[in-house]
Design a protein around this motif. Structure first.
Motif, mmCIF file in Angstrom:
data_model
loop_
_atom_site.group_PDB
_atom_site.id
_atom_site.type_symbol
_atom_site.label_atom_id
_atom_site.label_comp_id
_atom_site.label_asym_id
_atom_site.label_seq_id
_atom_site.Cartn_x
_atom_site.Cartn_y
_atom_site.Cartn_z
ATOM 1 N N TRP A 1 3.070 -8.631 -0.433
ATOM 2 C CA TRP A 1 4.281 -8.136 0.227
ATOM 3 C C TRP A 1 3.983 -6.880 1.035
ATOM 4 O O TRP A 1 3.152 -6.054 0.646
ATOM 5 N N GLY A 2 4.693 -6.759 2.159
ATOM 6 C CA GLY A 2 4.663 -5.500 2.880
ATOM 7 C C GLY A 2 5.733 -4.564 2.355
ATOM 8 O O GLY A 2 6.468 -4.912 1.418
ATOM 9 N N GLN A 3 5.831 -3.401 2.978
ATOM 10 C CA GLN A 3 6.831 -2.399 2.569
ATOM 11 C C GLN A 3 8.182 -2.644 3.215
ATOM 12 O O GLN A 3 9.203 -2.159 2.737
ATOM 13 N N GLY A 4 8.187 -3.378 4.314
ATOM 14 C CA GLY A 4 9.438 -3.706 4.977
ATOM 15 C C GLY A 4 9.725 -2.854 6.197
ATOM 16 O O GLY A 4 9.153 -1.783 6.384
ATOM 17 N N THR A 5 10.643 -3.363 7.012
ATOM 18 C CA THR A 5 11.142 -2.636 8.176
ATOM 19 C C THR A 5 12.659 -2.767 8.176
ATOM 20 O O THR A 5 13.189 -3.855 7.944
ATOM 21 N N GLN A 6 13.343 -1.663 8.404
ATOM 22 C CA GLN A 6 14.788 -1.631 8.250
ATOM 23 C C GLN A 6 15.495 -2.131 9.497
ATOM 24 O O GLN A 6 15.185 -1.704 10.620
ATOM 25 N N VAL A 7 16.458 -3.007 9.290
ATOM 26 C CA VAL A 7 17.312 -3.508 10.361
ATOM 27 C C VAL A 7 18.748 -3.080 10.072
ATOM 28 O O VAL A 7 19.263 -3.348 8.982
#
Length: 125
Positions: free
Chosen positions: A115-121
């Motif tokens: 998993w990555g850390q994510g990007t906020q939308v």
């Protein structure tokens, strides 16, 4: 070890578009099925889309079907998610995921190993 780094998130008005990217490194990208999930505060991680290791098949959550498109570039080790007609309920942290290729694409978080850390939308109404 597989490393996943997402980018492309941001603030957009309802009805707008964003394109997310996930950079894959550490192993051979074309050996991995890839997925996008999202998680809003206080909610469970939710499946968005997945793509076969060779790009032959894709699958989508009903909530995004017809609006989002998942794709991959095995030459550049990049996974993408084109998001159109965004709605306020699409707002979340979007995470990229990977698993060594299998017989069927998985739509559950336990089906992925990395998993990555994510990007906020964020989608404003």
């Amino acid at each position: 070890q597989v490393r996943l780094v997402e980018s492309g998130g941001g603030l957009v008005q309802a009805g707008g578009s964003l394109r997310l990217s996930c950079a894959f490194s550490g192993r051979t990208f074309s050996n991995y099925d890839m997925g996008w999930f999202r998680q809003a505060p206080g909610k469970d991680r939710e499946f968005v889309a997945a793509v076969h290791w060779a790009g032959l098949t894709t699958t989508y959550a009903d909530s995004v079907k017809g609006r989002f498109t998942i794709s991959r570039d095995n030459a550049k080790n990049i996974l993408s998610l084109q998001m159109n007609s965004l709605k306020p309920e699409d707002a979340a942290n979007y995470l990229c995921s990977a698993r060594l290729f299998g017989q069927q694409l998985s739509s559950v978080p336990d089906g992925y190993d990395y998993w990555g850390q994510g990007t906020q939308v964020t989608v404003s109404s």
